[in-house]
Design an enzyme around this catalytic site. Structure first.
Site, PDB file in Angstrom:
ATOM      1  N   GLY A  10       1.063  -1.242  -0.031  1.00  0.00           N
ATOM      2  CA  GLY A  10       0.090   0.089   0.016  1.00  0.00           C
ATOM      3  C   GLY A  10       0.976   1.341  -0.031  1.00  0.00           C
ATOM      4  O   GLY A  10       2.139   1.162   0.035  1.00  0.00           O
ATOM      5  N   ASP A  36      -0.632 -12.917   5.708  1.00  0.00           N
ATOM      6  CA  ASP A  36      -1.930 -12.905   5.901  1.00  0.00           C
ATOM      7  C   ASP A  36      -2.029 -12.605   7.574  1.00  0.00           C
ATOM      8  O   ASP A  36      -1.604 -13.495   8.443  1.00  0.00           O
ATOM      9  CB  ASP A  36      -2.671 -14.230   5.825  1.00  0.00           C
ATOM     10  CG  ASP A  36      -4.087 -13.915   6.274  1.00  0.00           C
ATOM     11  OD1 ASP A  36      -4.615 -12.811   6.740  1.00  0.00           O
ATOM     12  OD2 ASP A  36      -5.012 -14.974   6.037  1.00  0.00           O
ATOM     13  N   ILE A  37      -1.916 -11.309   7.946  1.00  0.00           N
ATOM     14  CA  ILE A  37      -1.770 -10.911   9.318  1.00  0.00           C
ATOM     15  C   ILE A  37      -3.098 -11.397  10.169  1.00  0.00           C
ATOM     16  O   ILE A  37      -3.052 -11.315  11.563  1.00  0.00           O
ATOM     17  CB  ILE A  37      -1.914  -9.506   9.558  1.00  0.00           C
ATOM     18  CG1 ILE A  37      -3.226  -8.556   9.103  1.00  0.00           C
ATOM     19  CG2 ILE A  37      -0.379  -8.902   8.957  1.00  0.00           C
ATOM     20  CD1 ILE A  37      -3.097  -7.312   9.501  1.00  0.00           C
ATOM     21  N   THR A  62      -8.527  -1.364   3.679  1.00  0.00           N
ATOM     22  CA  THR A  62      -8.654   0.245   3.135  1.00  0.00           C
ATOM     23  C   THR A  62      -9.719   0.821   2.507  1.00  0.00           C
ATOM     24  O   THR A  62     -10.088   1.988   2.189  1.00  0.00           O
ATOM     25  CB  THR A  62      -7.497   0.605   2.331  1.00  0.00           C
ATOM     26  OG1 THR A  62      -7.551  -0.170   1.116  1.00  0.00           O
ATOM     27  CG2 THR A  62      -6.121   0.413   2.982  1.00  0.00           C
ATOM     28  N   THR A 101      -5.799   6.650  12.008  1.00  0.00           N
ATOM     29  CA  THR A 101      -6.363   7.484  10.849  1.00  0.00           C
ATOM     30  C   THR A 101      -7.381   8.564  11.543  1.00  0.00           C
ATOM     31  O   THR A 101      -7.736   8.618  12.761  1.00  0.00           O
ATOM     32  CB  THR A 101      -7.320   6.404  10.085  1.00  0.00           C
ATOM     33  OG1 THR A 101      -7.863   7.354   9.188  1.00  0.00           O
ATOM     34  CG2 THR A 101      -8.220   5.669  10.935  1.00  0.00           C
ATOM     35  N   ASP A 102      -7.513   9.595  10.599  1.00  0.00           N
ATOM     36  CA  ASP A 102      -8.404  10.730  11.065  1.00  0.00           C
ATOM     37  C   ASP A 102     -10.065  10.063  11.235  1.00  0.00           C
ATOM     38  O   ASP A 102     -10.704  10.768  11.765  1.00  0.00           O
ATOM     39  CB  ASP A 102      -8.275  11.814  10.261  1.00  0.00           C
ATOM     40  CG  ASP A 102      -8.782  11.631   8.580  1.00  0.00           C
ATOM     41  OD1 ASP A 102      -8.664  10.475   8.448  1.00  0.00           O
ATOM     42  OD2 ASP A 102      -8.790  12.546   7.975  1.00  0.00           O
ATOM     43  N   TYR A 125     -15.345   1.824   9.469  1.00  0.00           N
ATOM     44  CA  TYR A 125     -13.776   1.635   9.258  1.00  0.00           C
ATOM     45  C   TYR A 125     -13.178   2.200  10.473  1.00  0.00           C
ATOM     46  O   TYR A 125     -12.290   1.964  10.946  1.00  0.00           O
ATOM     47  CB  TYR A 125     -13.472   2.339   7.856  1.00  0.00           C
ATOM     48  CG  TYR A 125     -12.064   2.655   7.774  1.00  0.00           C
ATOM     49  CD1 TYR A 125     -11.297   1.523   7.361  1.00  0.00           C
ATOM     50  CD2 TYR A 125     -11.461   3.695   7.967  1.00  0.00           C
ATOM     51  CE1 TYR A 125      -9.744   1.827   7.106  1.00  0.00           C
ATOM     52  CE2 TYR A 125      -9.990   3.968   7.871  1.00  0.00           C
ATOM     53  CZ  TYR A 125      -9.330   3.202   7.608  1.00  0.00           C
ATOM     54  OH  TYR A 125      -7.802   3.450   7.211  1.00  0.00           O
ATOM     55  N   LYS A 129     -10.572   0.805  13.319  1.00  0.00           N
ATOM     56  CA  LYS A 129      -9.261   1.405  13.690  1.00  0.00           C
ATOM     57  C   LYS A 129      -9.117   1.968  15.091  1.00  0.00           C
ATOM     58  O   LYS A 129      -8.268   1.682  15.600  1.00  0.00           O
ATOM     59  CB  LYS A 129      -9.023   2.520  12.819  1.00  0.00           C
ATOM     60  CG  LYS A 129      -8.849   2.185  11.175  1.00  0.00           C
ATOM     61  CD  LYS A 129      -7.401   1.455  11.212  1.00  0.00           C
ATOM     62  CE  LYS A 129      -6.220   2.386  11.409  1.00  0.00           C
ATOM     63  NZ  LYS A 129      -4.867   1.595  11.171  1.00  0.00           N
TER      64      LYS A 129
END
Length: 159
Positions: A10, A36-37, A62, A101-102, A125, A129
Site C-alpha cells: 500500500g 496474512d496478518i 482500506t 487515521t482521522d 472503518y 481502527k
C-alpha cells in the site's frame, strides 16, 4: 534494529519503508501476499523468522466505503490482524507502532486532529481502527500510535 513494516504494497507502507531506507534503517516490508496478518500462527512464525526488533503496522482494510458492507472482513484485518501482530510483538519484546487515521474522529474539526483529541469514529472503518488502537494499548508495553506525518519524529523519540 530490524523493522518490519506491514502493508508494504500500500502507499503508506511503501512510503514508510522508503523513508526508513533513506535513513539507513534495516527495513523489511511485507504485503498481504507475504503474510496474512489475520492468521495468528503465520504471523508468529513469520515475525520470529524475520527476527523483528520493531513493527510499524501499516496494513489495513482500506476500502472505507466497502467496510460498511463487509464488516466481518474489515474487523478481521483491522482488529484481529492488529491483535495477532501485537501479541507476537509483546512476546518477542518488539517495539510496536500503530498508524491511526482521522476516521477515528467525527470529521467536524476546524483544526488538524491530534492523537490526544477525543475519538468519535466516523463509520465502521473508523470504529475498527479505534478498536485496533485499543487492542494495542491493552496488549503491549512498548507501543505508540501516530499519524503518518509524525512517524519518524515519534520513532526517534521512542527509540
Amino acid at each position: 534494529m530490524r523493522i518490519l513494516v506491514t502493508g508494504y504494497t500500500g502507499q503508506l507502507g511503501y512510503d514508510v519503508v522508503q523513508q526508513g531506507l533513506q535513513l539507513g534503517l534495516d527495513m523489511v516490508g511485507i504485503g498481504s501476499k507475504d503474510l496474512d496478518i489475520t492468521n495468528k500462527d503465520a504471523v508468529y512464525h513469520y515475525i520470529k523468522k524475520v527476527k523483528s526488533d520493531a513493527i510499524i503496522h501499516c496494513a489495513v482494510f482500506t476500502a472505507v466505503d466497502k467496510a460498511e458492507d463487509d464488516k466481518d472482513a474489515c474487523h478481521h484485518v483491522n482488529v484481529d490482524g492488529t491483535k495477532n501482530l501485537g501479541e507476537v510483538a509483546e512476546e518477542i519484546n518488539a517495539k510496536f507502532m500503530y498508524i491511526s487515521t482521522d476516521y477515528v474522529f467525527n470529521g467536524e474539526g476546524k483544526t488538524p486532529f491530534k492523537a490526544t483529541d477525543e475519538p468519535s469514529p466516523n463509520g465502521y472503518y473508523g470504529r475498527t481502527k479505534l478498536e485496533g488502537e485499543k487492542v494495542v494499548k491493552q496488549l503491549l508495553e512498548k507501543w505508540f500510535s501516530t499519524y503518518f506525518m509524525g512517524v519518524w519524529y515519534k520513532w526517534k523519540q521512542f527509540c
